[in-house]
Design an enzyme around this catalytic site. Sequence first.
Site, PDB file in Angstrom:
ATOM      1  CD  GLU A 342      -2.733  -1.178   2.529  1.00 23.08           C
ATOM      2  OE1 GLU A 342      -3.926  -1.492   2.449  1.00 23.08           O
ATOM      3  OE2 GLU A 342      -2.176  -0.933   3.612  1.00 23.08           O
TER       4      GLU A 342
HETATM    5  C1  TNX Z   1      -4.459  -3.976   4.692  1.00 25.64           C
HETATM    6  S1  TNX Z   1      -2.742  -6.285   4.303  1.00 25.64           S
HETATM    7  C2  TNX Z   1      -3.177  -3.733   5.150  1.00 25.64           C
HETATM    8  C3  TNX Z   1      -2.979  -3.345   6.557  1.00 25.64           C
HETATM    9  C4  TNX Z   1      -4.280  -3.188   7.291  1.00 25.64           C
HETATM   10  C5  TNX Z   1      -5.208  -4.311   6.888  1.00 25.64           C
HETATM   11  C6  TNX Z   1      -6.511  -4.312   7.652  1.00 25.64           C
HETATM   12  C7  TNX Z   1      -1.731  -5.264   4.108  1.00 25.64           C
HETATM   13  C8  TNX Z   1      -0.514  -5.771   3.563  1.00 25.64           C
HETATM   14  N1  TNX Z   1      -2.046  -4.001   4.442  1.00 25.64           N
HETATM   15  O1  TNX Z   1      -2.221  -2.166   6.613  1.00 25.64           O
HETATM   16  O2  TNX Z   1      -4.031  -3.200   8.640  1.00 25.64           O
HETATM   17  O3  TNX Z   1      -5.477  -4.206   5.527  1.00 25.64           O
HETATM   18  O4  TNX Z   1      -7.259  -5.438   7.352  1.00 25.64           O
END
Ligand code: TNX
Length: 538
Positions: A342
């Site tokens: 992300e």
């Molecule tokens: C996505 S999964 C994220 C996290 C959040 C999560 C909550 C991922 C690699 N990144 O930063 O905590 O969703 O479900």
Amino acid sequence: MIRSIVTRVLTVLFISAIITACQKEQKKQIDFPPTDLSKENLIPKPLKIIATNKTFGLDRHTAIYTNQKDEGFFEIGQFLADKIKAKIDLDVPVNEAGTNPIERIIYINRSDSLELNAPESYELYINPDSVIINSNTAEGAFRGIQTLRQIIPEQSNDTLAEQRIWPIPSGKIVDNPTFGFRGAMLDVARHFFSVDDVKKYIDLLAYYKINILHLHLTDDQGWRIEIKSWPKLTEIGGSTEVGGEAGGFYTQEDYKEIVAYASKHHMTIIPEVDMPGHTNAASVSYPFLNGNGKTPKLYEGTRVGFSTFDTRKDTVYAFIDDVVREISEITPGPYFHIGGDESHVTKKNDYIHFVEKVEKIVQKHGKKMIGWDEIASAEVDSSSISQYWSSGDNAQKAVKRGMKIILSPAKRAYLDMQYDTLSKHGLHWAAYIPVDSAYVWTPEEYEGIPMENILGVEAPLWSETISNMGELEYLAFPRVIGYSELSWTSKENRNWENYKLRLANQAPYLDRMDVKYYASPLIDWKKSKYSYKEIKKD
Ligand code: TNX
């Protein structure tokens, strides 16, 4: 071959010598009703179970003996004795006769002639007068001990008050996992969890043969691991958490304590420092790291994707080198997780440049790089590992690069997803995951990823909505127990209807451990185990 035959003969002679010496002492003979080892509530279900319908009576005339030459076996014997004491309050001596005459023994043996020869395989033989655990490795013996723990009944047959016996069904178990990587992840960044909380989680995971604990140590809301060369990371970056509470962090001594505790449970700790996004807490501590053009401030909310390191500055990589070095020095396991998810405000080229540079740093410090599935868009090495959480396309890129993949698909394996619309904690951006849909899928055949590319399965628990152990347990249990079976048990041996019954019978263990699990209405939870009735001989 000859050596192994000699070892076997010696083992048998050793055991029968002890038992013959003891049998003169044997007082009352007890007939047990026929047993059925194959109906025990084992999770994960072993590969092969052959019941012989008799009984090993665990009592105060039992002793544990272990192979004494090979490292780790005595510790496993001691571990078993401690767990027996905690479960049924029985003292079982280890490698000594103890105070009572010995009639039966539990022998933990290193053997190189198993039916299956893989690092964690073991055989468990339960006979009326002996239990023998054979494994080529301490790790395998440790997994075998968990199986034995699960079939020691909570209740004794104590019609004769002076002769309490805990009857264990006889037979043979041959066992080996499908995946060598069976993991859970805990986000200690959004909310901090203490060393004791982590230890309790390790206790529970190890009972179900999970062998990896991945700690998500840094994120926008908090930096949770002491870095001696950059002290403000924890001083400033560790000072808060989601919701504005006090936060916290592990000193390096705390972290070593977690690593040592995990290693006693034959579990590997994977440290994660999430970069180049999810780095607000680091950039507040040292603003030169920041690459999003704004002045960083401590963040106590739950948005994602707003932070990034400045990927074009040498000082940023010098900083990362220190962080990776200090953590790697106190991490005996082979992996270092760089996050990589992300990074919505990092330009694509900058992201690729960053991942490739950080991979070299990780390798220089002797570790294999793991990253969330986005990292496969960079030219990473086939020895690096991609953790699939959301993108099938990224998984296919990883396969093309010859990388191994850890399966953590959010819609199946995220422990922070709510069970249903009534769940007290958790999110639902990927799915609602009730206990059955957490279990009923096939990692071996997931979205066309070839089995040879799958390293294993990991269940992440993100902590935006949970701030204490009870809340952690509510989301993790019982689903994480199902992930242990998905990663250990072969797909031919998995079946929801049968699993459901075995899961229902985990309640006495979870209650004894004071686990505040979610009592899903899909499961007919059993509060106490059936106890055998003793039949006295005339
Ligand atoms: C996505 S999964 C994220 C996290 C959040 C999560 C909550 C991922 C690699 N990144 O930063 O905590 O969703 O479900």
